[in-house]
Design a protein around this motif. Structure first.
Motif, PDB file in Angstrom:
ATOM      1  N   GLY A  87       0.804  -1.220   0.000  1.00 44.59           N
ATOM      2  CA  GLY A  87       0.000   0.000   0.000  1.00 44.59           C
ATOM      3  C   GLY A  87       0.835   1.268   0.000  1.00 44.59           C
ATOM      4  N   PRO A  88       1.706   1.481   1.009  1.00 49.37           N
ATOM      5  CA  PRO A  88       2.537   2.686   1.011  1.00 49.37           C
ATOM      6  C   PRO A  88       3.566   2.712  -0.112  1.00 49.37           C
ATOM      7  CG  PRO A  88       3.104   1.241   2.856  1.00 49.37           C
ATOM      8  CD  PRO A  88       1.847   0.702   2.249  1.00 49.37           C
ATOM      9  N   LEU A  89       4.058   1.540  -0.516  1.00 43.10           N
ATOM     10  CA  LEU A  89       5.035   1.498  -1.610  1.00 43.10           C
ATOM     11  C   LEU A  89       4.394   1.959  -2.914  1.00 43.10           C
ATOM     12  CD1 LEU A  89       6.796  -1.928  -0.861  1.00 43.10           C
ATOM     13  CD2 LEU A  89       7.587   0.376  -0.286  1.00 43.10           C
ATOM     14  N   GLY A  90       3.165   1.521  -3.145  1.00 42.50           N
ATOM     15  CA  GLY A  90       2.458   1.948  -4.353  1.00 42.50           C
ATOM     16  C   GLY A  90       2.174   3.428  -4.357  1.00 42.50           C
ATOM     17  N   ASP A  91       1.892   3.996  -3.191  1.00 46.19           N
ATOM     18  CA  ASP A  91       1.628   5.424  -3.090  1.00 46.19           C
ATOM     19  C   ASP A  91       2.862   6.231  -3.465  1.00 46.19           C
ATOM     20  OD1 ASP A  91      -0.058   7.734  -2.157  1.00 46.19           O
ATOM     21  OD2 ASP A  91       1.580   7.910  -0.707  1.00 46.19           O
ATOM     22  N   ARG A  92       4.028   5.778  -3.011  1.00 45.73           N
ATOM     23  CA  ARG A  92       5.257   6.540  -3.255  1.00 45.73           C
ATOM     24  C   ARG A  92       5.780   6.352  -4.674  1.00 45.73           C
ATOM     25  NH1 ARG A  92       8.053   4.858   2.561  1.00 45.73           N
ATOM     26  NH2 ARG A  92       6.272   5.530   3.819  1.00 45.73           N
ATOM     27  N   ALA A  93       5.665   5.126  -5.191  1.00 46.50           N
ATOM     28  CA  ALA A  93       6.194   4.870  -6.536  1.00 46.50           C
ATOM     29  C   ALA A  93       5.234   5.344  -7.619  1.00 46.50           C
ATOM     30  CB  ALA A  93       6.481   3.379  -6.703  1.00 46.50           C
ATOM     31  N   GLY A  94       3.945   5.158  -7.390  1.00 49.34           N
ATOM     32  CA  GLY A  94       2.955   5.521  -8.395  1.00 49.34           C
ATOM     33  C   GLY A  94       3.078   4.679  -9.649  1.00 49.34           C
ATOM     34  N   CYS A  95       2.289   5.017 -10.657  1.00 48.87           N
ATOM     35  CA  CYS A  95       2.356   4.368 -11.964  1.00 48.87           C
ATOM     36  C   CYS A  95       3.146   5.249 -12.929  1.00 48.87           C
ATOM     37  CB  CYS A  95       0.951   4.133 -12.517  1.00 48.87           C
ATOM     38  SG  CYS A  95      -0.038   2.976 -11.552  1.00 48.87           S
ATOM     39  N   GLN A  96       3.784   4.614 -13.881  1.00 48.90           N
ATOM     40  CA  GLN A  96       4.586   5.346 -14.860  1.00 48.90           C
ATOM     41  C   GLN A  96       4.125   5.028 -16.278  1.00 48.90           C
ATOM     42  OE1 GLN A  96       8.958   5.368 -14.061  1.00 48.90           O
ATOM     43  NE2 GLN A  96       8.441   3.966 -12.395  1.00 48.90           N
ATOM     44  N   LEU A  97       4.132   6.047 -17.129  1.00 49.52           N
ATOM     45  CA  LEU A  97       3.820   5.875 -18.543  1.00 49.52           C
ATOM     46  C   LEU A  97       5.125   5.938 -19.318  1.00 49.52           C
ATOM     47  CD1 LEU A  97       1.684   5.594 -20.779  1.00 49.52           C
ATOM     48  CD2 LEU A  97       1.524   8.096 -20.821  1.00 49.52           C
ATOM     49  N   ILE A  98       5.566   4.800 -19.840  1.00 54.08           N
ATOM     50  CA  ILE A  98       6.851   4.703 -20.523  1.00 54.08           C
ATOM     51  C   ILE A  98       6.615   4.123 -21.914  1.00 54.08           C
ATOM     52  CG2 ILE A  98       9.158   3.671 -20.484  1.00 54.08           C
ATOM     53  CD1 ILE A  98       8.930   3.511 -17.449  1.00 54.08           C
ATOM     54  N   ASP A  99       6.951   4.907 -22.935  1.00 52.43           N
ATOM     55  CA  ASP A  99       6.779   4.481 -24.329  1.00 52.43           C
ATOM     56  C   ASP A  99       5.358   3.983 -24.600  1.00 52.43           C
ATOM     57  OD1 ASP A  99       9.464   5.067 -24.860  1.00 52.43           O
ATOM     58  OD2 ASP A  99      10.113   3.056 -24.260  1.00 52.43           O
ATOM     59  N   GLY A 100       4.394   4.722 -24.043  1.00 52.70           N
ATOM     60  CA  GLY A 100       3.000   4.394 -24.290  1.00 52.70           C
ATOM     61  C   GLY A 100       2.458   3.243 -23.469  1.00 52.70           C
ATOM     62  N   LYS A 101       3.255   2.720 -22.561  1.00 48.04           N
ATOM     63  CA  LYS A 101       2.819   1.603 -21.730  1.00 48.04           C
ATOM     64  C   LYS A 101       2.812   2.024 -20.263  1.00 48.04           C
ATOM     65  CE  LYS A 101       4.728  -1.889 -24.888  1.00 48.04           C
ATOM     66  NZ  LYS A 101       5.680  -3.034 -25.034  1.00 48.04           N
ATOM     67  N   VAL A 102       1.809   1.594 -19.537  1.00 50.71           N
ATOM     68  CA  VAL A 102       1.708   1.921 -18.120  1.00 50.71           C
ATOM     69  C   VAL A 102       2.362   0.821 -17.294  1.00 50.71           C
ATOM     70  CG1 VAL A 102       0.130   2.273 -16.186  1.00 50.71           C
ATOM     71  CG2 VAL A 102      -0.386   3.283 -18.430  1.00 50.71           C
TER      72      VAL A 102
END
Length: 596
Positions: A57-72
């Motif tokens: 839970g806290p790890l996901g909050d800090r890292a978040g999602c990334q959009l790289i070369d059109g891929k999440v």
């Protein structure tokens, strides 16, 4: 630092003691599902939730999602957790046995959603939306579509989304512009941009099935001209085998206040191939199959954040030493007393406790009506449950999220400055919770649905049905001296609730703004009233168990104390709501727009 523990004892109480889940399952043709079997599912889900999902839970909050070369790319650990979830067979729990599911009640799946979502709501959204997509295809899809999509969705190989919102439309779906053009082979080309699409793209599963609202070229204007389509990220053949990538791409991930671990996407449909789901121009009505399930899920989010906050605040209040009790030291061997001895801290904790346990009862109560509306072995039972579910759904969605946020906010207050910093997890919990009152229709929209459509629109039919159930229970308890005070309180407010609805309807005939002016206050009144009904039922059960000398007497004594607190401290909030409702629309509408 949450150290989340699944409240299995309270879940068990709510299901099997308060709501007679074993008896309920017999009514929907599931007589073999007893408490032992259900608890086997829930205990294993609790283990997975506490040991796998909670740390992420806290790890996901800090890292978040990334959009790289059109891929999440989802946060570290999310993909592995999802694979474990699929390997354990959790996606199949409450889905049709015809396509690989276990065929257990949808209500049990809702309980599973609470357990998995509470310590990590961002992760839980990926699997929750998939359940909605499956339910929509099961309900409205052709046989071909069911065979194409359901086996892989049910197994968890694929996930699903709902694609409604557009930047110019928001909650007014009649303004949407995404268009659908029919092709020679009977498919459609879908063109347009959807925003705020939760779980819209990710790396957890090999395919994503989007349920999309769009408009045909010759469709009527407004909501009557909307159709529903199934549009996969990767095209599939009739056997469900993957083909080439569809013309859908994620152009951005929203930078938002909370739930950072879930990808909230802007999706561009650039002539993507889709297929009509259900009937032409009936898409909005059909999408309510998905939306109403999502609204119950939003109510669960209020429950989840309230529960997580309460657990942290409760533990902190037991351990934090500060000042002495006004009645003298409670722990003279320590430098100070734990703050749980102070009345105001107890006020905050008890408020959290009764709201959290109350909305758990409310959410489960509604999901049992959902089961009955679909699978009651008696047709009149289906019709009755459908009507009651209609009035309960906006209450579950809006009231549960409002008081869930209140509870999450009180948890921060219990910790003082420590609640405001990241270490304890409460600031994340509060940020994650804030969206719940907004999506799937804001509190104001739910209130208009409740008062305008479900109550006034039905001529008061649904209001009378629920009020009658409450009144009948009060009559059943009339001879109990121990319950008498609370019965009188509830019965009086139940009558007032019905009269308020009639009065608003009468005033609205002269001024339609009266509905909008009263709606949110009326919805909150409704929520407090229904919770009082459920707390009275819980009190009755607890008193019976104490008479029978139940082993865990302290649990039942806590229920009695909680019911007393609810009726004394929380239910009187309705008095202020009544005054606001009766004040009418003029105090809202008289100020000229340019004077704001």
């Amino acid at each position: 630092m949450s150290n989340y523990q699944t409240p299995l004892r309270d879940i068990n109480f709510t299901l099997f003691e308060l709501l007679d889940y074993a008896g309920h399952c017999s009514l929907i043709g599931q007589p073999a599902l007893d408490s032992e079997l259900a608890n086997a599912f829930l205990t294993e889900a609790a283990r997975f939730s506490e040991t796998v999902l909670a740390p992420l839970g806290p790890l996901g909050d800090r890292a978040g999602c990334q959009l790289i070369d059109g891929k999440v790319i989802t946060p570290p650990g999310f993909k592995e957790a999802y694979q474990q979830y699929c390997d354990a067979g959790w996606p199949t729990l409450s889905r049709s046995g015809l396509y690989g599911g276990q065929g257990l009640p949808q209500s049990l799946g809702i309980v599973l959603s609470e357990i998995l979502g509470t310590p990590n709501w961002a992760w839980g959204m990926y699997v929750g939306l998939s359940q909605g997509a499956m339910h929509t295809i099961e309900t409205h899809g052709s046989q071909r579509q069911k065979q194409q999509y359901l086996p892989s969705l049910i197994s968890g190989r694929w996930t699903g989304t709902m694609c409604l919102t557009e930047s110019q439309a928001g909650s007014d779906l009649g303004l949407l512009k995404t268009k659908a053009e029919i092709c020679a082979d009977g498919s459609y080309k879908i063109t347009g941009t959807k925003i705020f699409i939760s779980s819209g793209d990710h790396d957890l599963a090999e395919n994503i099935v989007h349920i999309v609202l769009a408009r045909l070229p010759d469709a009527p204007q407004g909501t009557k001209g909307i159709s529903l389509f199934v549009v996969p990220k990767i095209l599939v053949n009739d056997s469900g085998e993957l083909l080439e990538r569809n013309k859908i791409h994620c152009s951005a991930i929203e930078h938002k206040m909370g739930i950072h671990g879930n990808a909230t996407c802007v999706l561009n449909f650039d002539g993507a191939i889709g297929w009509l789901l259900g009937d032409v121009n009936k898409g909005l009505n059909q999408m309510f199959t998905f939306m109403n399930l999502a609204r119950i899920g939003s109510g669960l989010q209020g429950l989840a954040h309230g529960e997580l906050g309460y657990q942290i605040a409760r533990r902190y209040a037991r351990e934090r030493l500060q000042a002495r009790s006004a009645n003298g030291p409670k722990h003279p061997d320590k430098a100070a007393d734990p703050i749980i001895v102070h009345p105001d801290v107890r006020r905050m904790l008890l408020t959290q406790k009764v709201l959290v346990e109350g909305i758990r009862m409310l959410c489960y109560f509604a999901t049992l009506k959902m089961d009955l509306s679909q699978h009651s072995v008696e047709l009149p039972g289906r019709d009755n449950a459908t009507d009651l579910l209609g009035i309960l759904t906006p209450i579950v969605k809006a009231f549960s999220t409002e008081v869930g946020f209140e509870s999450a906010n009180l948890a921060v207050q219990c910790l003082g400055g420590h609640g405001y910093i990241r270490e304890w997890g409460l600031e994340q919990n509060l940020r994650d919770c804030r969206i719940a009152t907004l999506y799937e229709g804001t509190t104001g929209i739910q209130a208009l649905d409740l008062l305008g459509r479900k109550i006034i629109g039905s001529g008061g039919k649904t209001l009378v049905m629920l009020a009658t159930e409450i009144a009948d229970f009060c009559i059943d308890c009339a001879n109990s001296e121990q319950l008498a005070q609370h019965v009188t309180q509830l019965a009086t407010l139940n009558q007032e609730w019905q009269q308020l609805g009639l009065d608003i309807a009468a005033k609205a005939q002269e001024n339609p703004d009266e509905i909008g002016a009263a709606a949110v206050d009326y919805l909150m009144y409704s929520g407090y009233l229904v919770l009082a009904y459920l707390w009275l039922r819980a009190e009755k059960v607890a008193r019976m168990q104490l008479v029978l000398a139940a082993e865990d007497a302290n649990f039942y004594k806590a229920k009695l104390a909680s019911a007393d607190f609810y009726f004394a401290r929380i239910l009187p909030r309705t008095a202020g709501l009544v005054q606001a409702i009766k004040s009418g629309a003029d105090n809202l509408m008289n100020l000229p727009d340019d004077s704001f």
